[in-house]
Scaffold this motif. Sequence first.
Motif, PDB file in Angstrom:
ATOM      1  N   PRO A  98       0.800  -1.232   0.000  1.00  0.00           N
ATOM      2  CA  PRO A  98       0.000   0.000   0.000  1.00  0.00           C
ATOM      3  C   PRO A  98       0.830   1.278   0.000  1.00  0.00           C
ATOM      4  N   GLY A  99       2.001   1.256   0.630  1.00  0.00           N
ATOM      5  CA  GLY A  99       2.845   2.444   0.589  1.00  0.00           C
ATOM      6  C   GLY A  99       3.322   2.745  -0.819  1.00  0.00           C
ATOM      7  N   ALA A 100       3.692   1.706  -1.556  1.00  0.00           N
ATOM      8  CA  ALA A 100       4.160   1.896  -2.929  1.00  0.00           C
ATOM      9  C   ALA A 100       3.032   2.330  -3.854  1.00  0.00           C
ATOM     10  N   THR A 101       1.837   1.736  -3.703  1.00  0.00           N
ATOM     11  CA  THR A 101       0.739   2.113  -4.596  1.00  0.00           C
ATOM     12  C   THR A 101       0.269   3.543  -4.311  1.00  0.00           C
ATOM     13  N   TRP A 102       0.292   3.943  -3.054  1.00  0.00           N
ATOM     14  CA  TRP A 102      -0.062   5.339  -2.759  1.00  0.00           C
ATOM     15  C   TRP A 102       0.994   6.285  -3.312  1.00  0.00           C
ATOM     16  N   ALA A 132       0.017  17.800  -3.968  1.00  0.00           N
ATOM     17  CA  ALA A 132       1.109  16.871  -4.243  1.00  0.00           C
ATOM     18  C   ALA A 132       2.269  17.088  -3.281  1.00  0.00           C
ATOM     19  N   ARG A 133       2.565  18.339  -2.993  1.00  0.00           N
ATOM     20  CA  ARG A 133       3.687  18.654  -2.104  1.00  0.00           C
ATOM     21  C   ARG A 133       3.387  18.190  -0.674  1.00  0.00           C
ATOM     22  N   THR A 134       2.158  18.385  -0.234  1.00  0.00           N
ATOM     23  CA  THR A 134       1.771  17.933   1.103  1.00  0.00           C
ATOM     24  C   THR A 134       1.925  16.426   1.232  1.00  0.00           C
ATOM     25  N   ALA A 135       1.452  15.693   0.236  1.00  0.00           N
ATOM     26  CA  ALA A 135       1.537  14.235   0.272  1.00  0.00           C
ATOM     27  C   ALA A 135       2.984  13.773   0.207  1.00  0.00           C
ATOM     28  N   LEU A 136       3.780  14.395  -0.652  1.00  0.00           N
ATOM     29  CA  LEU A 136       5.175  13.985  -0.800  1.00  0.00           C
ATOM     30  C   LEU A 136       5.965  14.234   0.481  1.00  0.00           C
ATOM     31  N   ALA A 137       5.746  15.376   1.097  1.00  0.00           N
ATOM     32  CA  ALA A 137       6.472  15.676   2.339  1.00  0.00           C
ATOM     33  C   ALA A 137       6.167  14.654   3.415  1.00  0.00           C
ATOM     34  N   ALA A 138       4.913  14.211   3.482  1.00  0.00           N
ATOM     35  CA  ALA A 138       4.542  13.196   4.466  1.00  0.00           C
ATOM     36  C   ALA A 138       5.119  11.835   4.098  1.00  0.00           C
ATOM     37  N   ALA A 139       5.148  11.525   2.805  1.00  0.00           N
ATOM     38  CA  ALA A 139       5.587  10.210   2.353  1.00  0.00           C
ATOM     39  C   ALA A 139       7.033   9.928   2.708  1.00  0.00           C
ATOM     40  N   VAL A 140       7.880  10.962   2.777  1.00  0.00           N
ATOM     41  CA  VAL A 140       9.309  10.755   3.021  1.00  0.00           C
ATOM     42  C   VAL A 140       9.718  11.144   4.441  1.00  0.00           C
ATOM     43  N   ASP A 141       8.746  11.359   5.317  1.00  0.00           N
ATOM     44  CA  ASP A 141       9.009  11.768   6.698  1.00  0.00           C
ATOM     45  C   ASP A 141       8.912  10.547   7.619  1.00  0.00           C
ATOM     46  N   PRO A 142      10.029  10.057   8.161  1.00  0.00           N
ATOM     47  CA  PRO A 142       9.980   8.867   9.017  1.00  0.00           C
ATOM     48  C   PRO A 142       9.107   9.026  10.245  1.00  0.00           C
ATOM     49  N   ASP A 143       8.819  10.251  10.651  1.00  0.00           N
ATOM     50  CA  ASP A 143       8.001  10.462  11.847  1.00  0.00           C
ATOM     51  C   ASP A 143       6.523  10.651  11.514  1.00  0.00           C
ATOM     52  N   HIS A 144       6.160  10.559  10.255  1.00  0.00           N
ATOM     53  CA  HIS A 144       4.772  10.768   9.848  1.00  0.00           C
ATOM     54  C   HIS A 144       4.074   9.424   9.660  1.00  0.00           C
ATOM     55  N   ALA A 145       2.791   9.390   9.966  1.00  0.00           N
ATOM     56  CA  ALA A 145       2.024   8.147   9.838  1.00  0.00           C
ATOM     57  C   ALA A 145       1.949   7.661   8.397  1.00  0.00           C
ATOM     58  N   TRP A 146       2.151   8.559   7.442  1.00  0.00           N
ATOM     59  CA  TRP A 146       2.066   8.185   6.031  1.00  0.00           C
ATOM     60  C   TRP A 146       3.423   7.822   5.429  1.00  0.00           C
ATOM     61  N   ILE A 189       6.394   6.144   3.749  1.00  0.00           N
ATOM     62  CA  ILE A 189       6.390   4.975   2.863  1.00  0.00           C
ATOM     63  C   ILE A 189       7.574   4.051   3.111  1.00  0.00           C
ATOM     64  N   GLY A 190       8.477   4.430   3.993  1.00  0.00           N
ATOM     65  CA  GLY A 190       9.648   3.609   4.254  1.00  0.00           C
ATOM     66  C   GLY A 190      10.816   3.987   3.363  1.00  0.00           C
ATOM     67  N   PRO A 191      11.990   3.517   3.694  1.00  0.00           N
ATOM     68  CA  PRO A 191      13.189   3.880   2.912  1.00  0.00           C
ATOM     69  C   PRO A 191      13.174   3.181   1.558  1.00  0.00           C
ATOM     70  N   PRO A 192      13.820   3.777   0.567  1.00  0.00           N
ATOM     71  CA  PRO A 192      13.937   3.087  -0.722  1.00  0.00           C
ATOM     72  C   PRO A 192      14.845   1.873  -0.591  1.00  0.00           C
ATOM     73  N   MET A 193      14.496   0.834  -1.340  1.00  0.00           N
ATOM     74  CA  MET A 193      15.275  -0.406  -1.297  1.00  0.00           C
ATOM     75  C   MET A 193      15.564  -0.860  -2.725  1.00  0.00           C
ATOM     76  N   ASP A 194      16.515  -1.771  -2.850  1.00  0.00           N
ATOM     77  CA  ASP A 194      16.876  -2.279  -4.171  1.00  0.00           C
ATOM     78  C   ASP A 194      15.682  -2.944  -4.850  1.00  0.00           C
ATOM     79  N   LEU A 195      15.574  -2.745  -6.168  1.00  0.00           N
ATOM     80  CA  LEU A 195      14.677  -3.518  -7.024  1.00  0.00           C
ATOM     81  C   LEU A 195      13.206  -3.397  -6.660  1.00  0.00           C
ATOM     82  N   GLU A 196      12.799  -2.286  -6.050  1.00  0.00           N
ATOM     83  CA  GLU A 196      11.403  -2.195  -5.646  1.00  0.00           C
ATOM     84  C   GLU A 196      10.721  -0.970  -6.238  1.00  0.00           C
ATOM     85  N   GLN A 197       9.396  -0.975  -6.181  1.00  0.00           N
ATOM     86  CA  GLN A 197       8.554  -0.041  -6.909  1.00  0.00           C
ATOM     87  C   GLN A 197       8.832   1.419  -6.578  1.00  0.00           C
TER      88      GLN A 197
END
Length: 579
Positions: free
Chosen positions: A49-53, A82-96, A98-106
């Motif tokens: 769900p994090g990747a699809t969002w 878009a900016r609001t969602a993106l800022a939350a997506a890359v914030d480790p302290d936010h409920a939204w 998406i987690g750190p980027p990893m090899d070979l993933e979406q």
Amino acid sequence: MPTLLQLHGPAPTGREAWADALVAIAAPATRLAALGPGRQPVHGSTNDPGATWFELVARPLWGLAAHAAGGLTGAETQWDQARTALAAAVDPDHAWYIGPPMDLEQRLVESAAVGYALAAAPQYLWDPLSAGQQERLADWLSAAALRRPHENNWRFFPVLAAAGLRTVGVPVDEAVADAHLDMIEDFALSDGWYADGDHGARDYYVPFGFHFYSLLLASLKAVDDDRATLYRRRAREFAAQFRHWFAADGAAVPFGRSLAYRFAQGSFWSALAAADLPAVDWPVARGLAERNLAWWWRQPLAAEDGSLTQGYGYPNASVVEEYIGGGSPYWGTKVFAALGAPAGHPFWTGEPAGPAPTETVSVQPAAAMVLTRDAHGDVVALAGQCPPAWNPRGAAAKYAKFAYSSLAAFSVPLDTASLHQGAFDSTLALSDDGTHWRTRTDGEAVVEGETLVVRWRPWPDVAVETRLTPDGGGHLREHRITTARTLHTAEGGFCVPLRARGRTPSGTVEENGFASAAADGVSSEIVCHGAGGRRRAGEAMTPMAGSHLVHPRTVLPMLRGTLEPGEHILRCRVSVTRG
């Protein structure tokens, strides 16, 4: 269900109309993205769900960044969301988060859109962020730029991420970016084509992947002059062949995976304007792009809230790949790349050129294709590719049929346990028990003049050589079959729509050696040729509903027969035409 035409007005013609259309298409996506991952459309994607969002967050940026780069306004709300969602997506302290980027993933796929938007429109995506938000976005994107991508068009993603970071003053590892660009050269073929990976497919990932990314990087001056010159030369060569994939009515030949990205098919013509590369005359590029958009505007693509659905010519998740999620179709906003060219650019200032009026045959060896255009301007591609080794959903149908039509599209089997479920249009299906069917999934193809020769083995003791040759508005098929077992055969022509009551449209004909069907001004027929040609029975069968890309219900003219062990030759002529 309302269509994009009903929701967003007439098909866009001209720069202002394109800009309005982009904003209207992006608006439902950015609105939903800003509500968080819990409000995203739910579909059966293999991605978490994090990747699809994150797809829903990032993919509209392809179009929005071009809109901003061209100095256009009117998308401020979409940028805020878009900016609001993106800022939350890359914030480790936010409920939204998406987690750190990893090899070979979406998530790496979407890092490219973020990188491009930072490079093309930092005033909308970067400058309004707080210092802390900028730091978190830079950290996340920097990590993505160092992760390992798949060995295909994904090699461009860390390079695009680095381009964005470089634009906003964040240091990047230039050696890593250069190494990715060096490895992309391993995929280059003749005539401007690329293989999408080692021995990979040659499909729409060439125009909306390899060429799209390389032209944007050249336009952003994110690659050196030698690479930019090379990319531009290849794009010119590719344009000379790719223009033959588009019919007079704007429809492109559906082929390969990720057809759910829909109007991304025309993004190559738009990217030429963004890169100021006249690979074809500017009125021709504009005409190809706008006719394709107009064709899509006539299809029912949108849900009631205006959001893009999964499917191709109508909402239908059964024909798309397992990795397609609710936000995936917004890859299609790539078609708006030309908005990055100023209003005075010749792409915009002249009238779009009309379609080429003449019948043509285009031999394209790098794509293992021979494309024909008939008197109505409709295109059929005789094809010899094989499915990718990793075999996404429906891969054999999307790569290994004998022919693909801009007018008739094609079907994706829902199962192979019956002809009804298999919907075997434009192919030869074989069975050794009369129930379970096999079509071509492997083999090799060579081009001999205007004839495509494909050799394949459906069983170890069955060898088939198929010859496909254009024939004045149709094509000829010849199959030389050597078999050690008894085989049931079912050879399909092209489907026509079935809208009326009953199982077949009026005008359907079934007789020995011949079958035809006509509906909605489209006629399809398959007829045996050669000695003993009438030994196969003609049948107009009804494939399972929902198997076709464009029509929910269809009729398929087909020839049926049986072969005893030994050597056999089957010949037929197949056509689909208007009228």
